[in-house]
Write a protein that holds these residues in place. Sequence first.
Motif, short mmCIF file in Angstrom:
data_model
loop_
_atom_site.label_atom_id
_atom_site.label_comp_id
_atom_site.label_asym_id
_atom_site.label_seq_id
_atom_site.Cartn_x
_atom_site.Cartn_y
_atom_site.Cartn_z
N GLU A 1 0.83 -1.21 0.00
CA GLU A 1 0.00 0.00 0.00
C GLU A 1 0.86 1.26 0.00
O GLU A 1 0.53 2.26 -0.62
CB GLU A 1 -0.95 -0.01 1.21
CG GLU A 1 -2.09 -1.00 1.10
CD GLU A 1 -3.02 -0.67 -0.08
OE1 GLU A 1 -3.26 0.53 -0.32
OE2 GLU A 1 -3.48 -1.60 -0.75
N GLY B 1 -6.65 0.89 -13.20
CA GLY B 1 -7.20 0.04 -12.16
C GLY B 1 -6.25 -0.05 -10.98
O GLY B 1 -5.05 -0.24 -11.15
N ARG B 2 -6.79 0.13 -9.78
CA ARG B 2 -5.95 0.12 -8.58
C ARG B 2 -5.24 -1.22 -8.42
O ARG B 2 -4.07 -1.28 -8.07
CB ARG B 2 -6.82 0.42 -7.36
CG ARG B 2 -6.02 0.53 -6.06
CD ARG B 2 -6.93 0.90 -4.90
NE ARG B 2 -6.20 0.96 -3.65
CZ ARG B 2 -5.54 2.02 -3.22
NH1 ARG B 2 -5.52 3.11 -3.96
NH2 ARG B 2 -4.90 2.00 -2.07
N GLN B 3 -5.95 -2.32 -8.72
CA GLN B 3 -5.35 -3.64 -8.57
C GLN B 3 -4.20 -3.83 -9.56
O GLN B 3 -3.16 -4.40 -9.22
CB GLN B 3 -6.42 -4.73 -8.79
CG GLN B 3 -5.91 -6.15 -8.58
CD GLN B 3 -5.35 -6.38 -7.19
OE1 GLN B 3 -5.86 -5.83 -6.20
NE2 GLN B 3 -4.29 -7.19 -7.09
N GLU B 4 -4.37 -3.34 -10.78
CA GLU B 4 -3.33 -3.46 -11.80
C GLU B 4 -2.08 -2.67 -11.38
O GLU B 4 -0.95 -3.13 -11.57
CB GLU B 4 -3.86 -2.94 -13.14
CG GLU B 4 -2.96 -3.23 -14.32
CD GLU B 4 -3.58 -2.76 -15.64
OE1 GLU B 4 -4.52 -1.93 -15.59
OE2 GLU B 4 -3.12 -3.21 -16.70
N LEU C 1 -1.25 -1.92 -8.29
CA LEU C 1 -0.68 -2.61 -7.14
C LEU C 1 0.15 -3.81 -7.59
O LEU C 1 1.22 -4.10 -7.02
CB LEU C 1 -1.80 -3.06 -6.19
CG LEU C 1 -1.38 -3.70 -4.87
CD1 LEU C 1 -0.53 -2.75 -4.06
CD2 LEU C 1 -2.62 -4.11 -4.07
N GLU C 2 -0.30 -4.51 -8.60
CA GLU C 2 0.44 -5.65 -9.14
C GLU C 2 1.78 -5.21 -9.72
O GLU C 2 2.79 -5.90 -9.58
CB GLU C 2 -0.40 -6.37 -10.20
CG GLU C 2 -1.57 -7.14 -9.62
CD GLU C 2 -2.47 -7.73 -10.69
OE1 GLU C 2 -2.16 -7.53 -11.90
OE2 GLU C 2 -3.49 -8.36 -10.34
N GLN D 1 4.17 -4.63 -6.84
CA GLN D 1 4.67 -5.91 -6.32
C GLN D 1 5.66 -6.55 -7.29
O GLN D 1 6.63 -7.19 -6.89
CB GLN D 1 3.49 -6.83 -6.02
CG GLN D 1 2.62 -6.34 -4.88
CD GLN D 1 1.36 -7.15 -4.69
OE1 GLN D 1 0.73 -7.57 -5.67
NE2 GLN D 1 0.97 -7.38 -3.45
#
Length: 226
Positions: free
Chosen positions: A112, A130-133, A135-136, A139
């Motif tokens: 985060e 996209g927030r998930q994209e 974040l990936e 990582q």
Amino acid sequence: YDAEVQGRFKDGILWATLGRQPDVLSLLSGWIHALRDYQFHPLTVESASAHLRTLLEEKDCLLVIDDAWQAEHIRPFMAGGQNCRALITTLQAQVAGAAGAEAVELPAMPPEQALALLEAHLPNQLAQAGRQETLELAQQLGCLPLALKLAAAHLSDGMSLPELGQALEAYKSRLLAQAAPPLEAEARDKHLALQAVLALSIRPLTAERRTAFAWLGILPEDAVLN
């Protein structure tokens, strides 16, 4: 810059960046001048360290000894009185141990927090992604601050998140095929992620500029270029 830290050390913060081959005498002299003693001109590291100890005896100072590579480079700066504290940064735990310091290993940046770093550099573009994209991607880069900032620069130049992710994976695969670093899996992945984003950063350079960039590696740390 933290107000609480500055309040604790009311006489100031002294900072020295050492690197591989530091000019210890010059850095110690800089600290002596920072303490407003302009008359003393040490000729040796030993005399500079001893004089610094006298100046710091009654002071409340934080002594930051940054980027240390050898314990013998650290010791002359450990000249604070009982109200002073020293903070050493090093990539090698054994260096801190040899200098008698208590080691505190910095944990990896949480996902985060890594996402927040990316958002700070590209708030408008990342708001549309996209927030998930996103974040990936963080990582994928091991949540390393330098890698994240370089990735943000690529996104700022117009690369999409999928394009950047695919390019990084391609570079990592190529680097891994050449020679896998002798590290544990997690450390190896972070090492490769940083190498990949650096490689991607120099890709647009002409051959001449790549050569010039490589030659920068012969300069000592903190060299001033005019």
